[in-house]
Design an enzyme around this catalytic site. Structure first.
Site, PDB file in Angstrom:
ATOM      1  N   ARG A 188     -19.418  12.607 -11.484  1.00  0.00           N
ATOM      2  CA  ARG A 188     -18.772  11.508 -12.222  1.00  0.00           C
ATOM      3  C   ARG A 188     -17.546  11.961 -13.010  1.00  0.00           C
ATOM      4  NH1 ARG A 188     -24.113  10.809 -12.803  1.00  0.00           N
ATOM      5  NH2 ARG A 188     -24.978   9.120 -11.548  1.00  0.00           N
ATOM      6  N   HIS A 315      11.317   0.284  -4.090  1.00  0.00           N
ATOM      7  CA  HIS A 315      10.115   0.408  -3.260  1.00  0.00           C
ATOM      8  C   HIS A 315       9.743  -0.863  -2.506  1.00  0.00           C
ATOM      9  CE1 HIS A 315       9.742   4.306  -5.032  1.00  0.00           C
ATOM     10  NE2 HIS A 315       8.598   4.558  -4.417  1.00  0.00           N
ATOM     11  N   HIS A 319       9.414   0.176   1.087  1.00  0.00           N
ATOM     12  CA  HIS A 319       8.104   0.168   1.736  1.00  0.00           C
ATOM     13  C   HIS A 319       8.120  -0.621   3.038  1.00  0.00           C
ATOM     14  CE1 HIS A 319       5.214   1.412  -1.696  1.00  0.00           C
ATOM     15  NE2 HIS A 319       5.405   2.386  -0.835  1.00  0.00           N
ATOM     16  N   HIS A 332       8.895   8.795   3.380  1.00  0.00           N
ATOM     17  CA  HIS A 332       8.840   7.887   2.231  1.00  0.00           C
ATOM     18  C   HIS A 332      10.153   7.935   1.441  1.00  0.00           C
ATOM     19  CE1 HIS A 332       7.289   5.626  -1.141  1.00  0.00           C
ATOM     20  NE2 HIS A 332       7.657   6.602  -1.952  1.00  0.00           N
TER      21      HIS A 332
HETATM   22 ZN   LIG Z   1       7.849   6.499  -4.006  1.00  0.00          ZN
END
Ligand SMILES: [Zn+2]
Ligand SMILES: NC(=O)c1ccc[n+]([C@@H]2O[C@H](COP(=O)([O-])OP(=O)(O)OC[C@H]3O[C@@H](n4cnc5c(N)ncnc54)[C@H](O)[C@@H]3O)[C@@H](O)[C@H]2O)c1
Length: 427
Positions: A188, A315, A319, A332
């Site tokens: 955890r 982005h 993207h 990217h």
């Molecule tokens: Zn980025």
């Protein structure tokens, strides 16, 4: 710098002080312990802690001075706050400090990084007094999967990692995301240290506490927010980073400059040759400044409510273009380079962005060898992809716009309108 001490020490130090109304009633040490607990999250938001139970003022002052000279960047996240250090050949000494006292350690790296840089940590582990178990994963985004995570859990089990043990991530963003998630989920949640070896992992993945893995096509679909106990960005590692990844990350650096650091933009422009030559002193400054921009934003918005949205500059369209190539054509960072061009041009069309600034940033991206030619991109398909997202986002997208360097804002833009803007970018 937080100076810490046990409640009994503080009680003794304040015993002769009658001007402490908060300590006036009840047992002093108990009262102090209660106050420390109440204020723990605030006191944790610092660049470093110095335990002052033992030693004298002189020693603590010297320790504070050493922190000042090291100049870490504080990422404030309440009790989960931590510091990011940036410099040349700093990974091993920082590891030596941060891993001290750990019952066991698991070093996680990949097949490209481990042969080059694993030995650089030997001294650090030795001075921390722990001998790490090591897992070396196959490199690459295709390996950012649940089966890799399971391998890491098995390694935790074999190495008998307990709640006082530490996970150390030595690698790019893939390794830091996987190792961070391993630490988040093992028992955890146990401590982990980030030793990023790519420019992207230093300027982006090292701040914000996002960890996780991909589920097939769904990138980062499963994960957790789990802050590292510390991060050391050792720019010496960047000497061996493959060129495409290094240059791609410069798009994120330029993004950070646009969001919050005009001087950084000036440095990138004035010293672009030295940036490409990976001058270590310059890299220290660039990484430090980029990390500071993200840390400032994330510190006020740990779980991504409003403010963090500005980090999405470039982005939205980026993207869409990246996904259009099925995450194989553009890296990217290359997609973000084009996304920045798009955001600046759309900003100009909407009357937010000075056209000269859009041209200036395109020139800088181009100088680093990043793509800027939107006309050569499948914009219509990318626009259709944005349209597909419409259902998910309720018809509007939060679009980040640049008014000036270090002056960004966002608007909720109807997707249909954005799609039109993107289509119009062709000409
Ligand atoms: Zn980025
Ligand atoms: N957690 C976050 O907030 C965050 C932010 C940005 C990106 N990411 C994630 O980061 C990943 C991309 O990171 P990346 O670009 O570092 O990719 P990566 O981790 O795949 O590294 C790129 C390649 O370079 C190699 N490499 C790394 N360091 C090297 C070095 N010093 N010398 C030689 N080779 C080296 C790696 O083995 C790999 O083949 C993505 O999965 C992305 O989702 C996460």
């Amino acid at each position: 710098v937080t100076l810490s001490a046990a409640p009994e020490t503080i009680a003794a130090r304040t015993a002769a002080d009658a001007t402490r109304p908060l300590l006036a009633s009840g047992d002093r040490a108990t009262r102090i312990a209660d106050l420390l607990e109440l204020r723990a999250a605030t006191y944790a938001e610092c660049h470093a802690q110095i335990d002052t139970d033992a030693g004298d003022v002189d020693r603590h002052a010297r320790a504070a001075l050493a922190i000042w000279e090291r100049d870490p960047i504080a990422v404030a996240a309440g009790r989960n706050s931590y510091a990011v250090d940036v410099g040349v050949a700093i990974a091993s000494p920082r590891l030596g400090e941060l891993a001290r006292g750990a019952t066991a350690a698991l070093l996680i790296s990949d097949e490209n990084v481990a042969p080059l840089h694993r030995r650089s940590l030997d001294v650090g582990f030795a001075s921390a007094g722990v001998s790490p178990s090591v897992v070396v994963l196959e490199p690459g985004e295709q390996r950012k999967t649940l089966s890799s995570v399971e391998r890491l859990w098995q390694a935790c089990l074999a190495a008998r990692l307990d709640r006082k043990s530490v996970v150390v991530a030595l690698g790019g963003g893939v390794i830091t995301d996987l190792a961070g998630f391993c630490a988040a989920s093992w028992m955890r949640g146990i401590r982990w240290l980030g030793l990023p070896t790519t420019l992207l992992a230093m300027v982006d993945a090292s701040v914000g506490g996002k960890t996780g893995f991909d589920l097939g096509e769904a990138k980062n679909a499963v994960g957790a927010f789990w802050q590292p106990a510390g991060v050391a960005c050792d720019v010496a590692y960047l000497n061996t980073e493959p060129a495409r990844g290094y240059v791609s990350a410069l798009a994120e650096v330029i993004k950070s400059a646009l969001i919050g650091d005009a001087e950084l933009l000036g440095v990138l422009e004035a010293r672009s040759d030295a940036v490409l030559a990976r001058d270590p002193e310059l890299l220290t400054e660039i990484v430090r400044r980029s990390v500071a921009v993200k840390a400032r934003i994330v510190s006020r918005d740990e779980r991504e409510s409003g403010l963090r949205a500005v980090l999405n500059l470039g982005h939205t369209v980026g993207h869409a273009l990246e996904a259009q190539g099925a995450f194989g054509v553009l890296s990217h960072g290359e997609a973000i380079s084009l996304g920045l061009c798009a955001a600046l041009r759309i900003g100009a069309r909407l009357g937010y962005t000075p056209p000269a600034l859009a041209a200036r940033i395109e020139q800088l991206l181009d100088r680093f060898g990043l793509p800027v030619d939107l006309g050569a991109q499948p914009l219509a398909e990318a626009a259709a992809r944005l349209d597909l997202d419409k259902k998910r986002t309720g018809g509007a997208l939060r679009f980040v716009l640049v008014r000036d360097v270090a002056d960004v804002t966002y608007i909720d833009l109807p997707v249909a309108e954005l799609v039109n803007h993107v289509r119009a970018l062709t000409n």
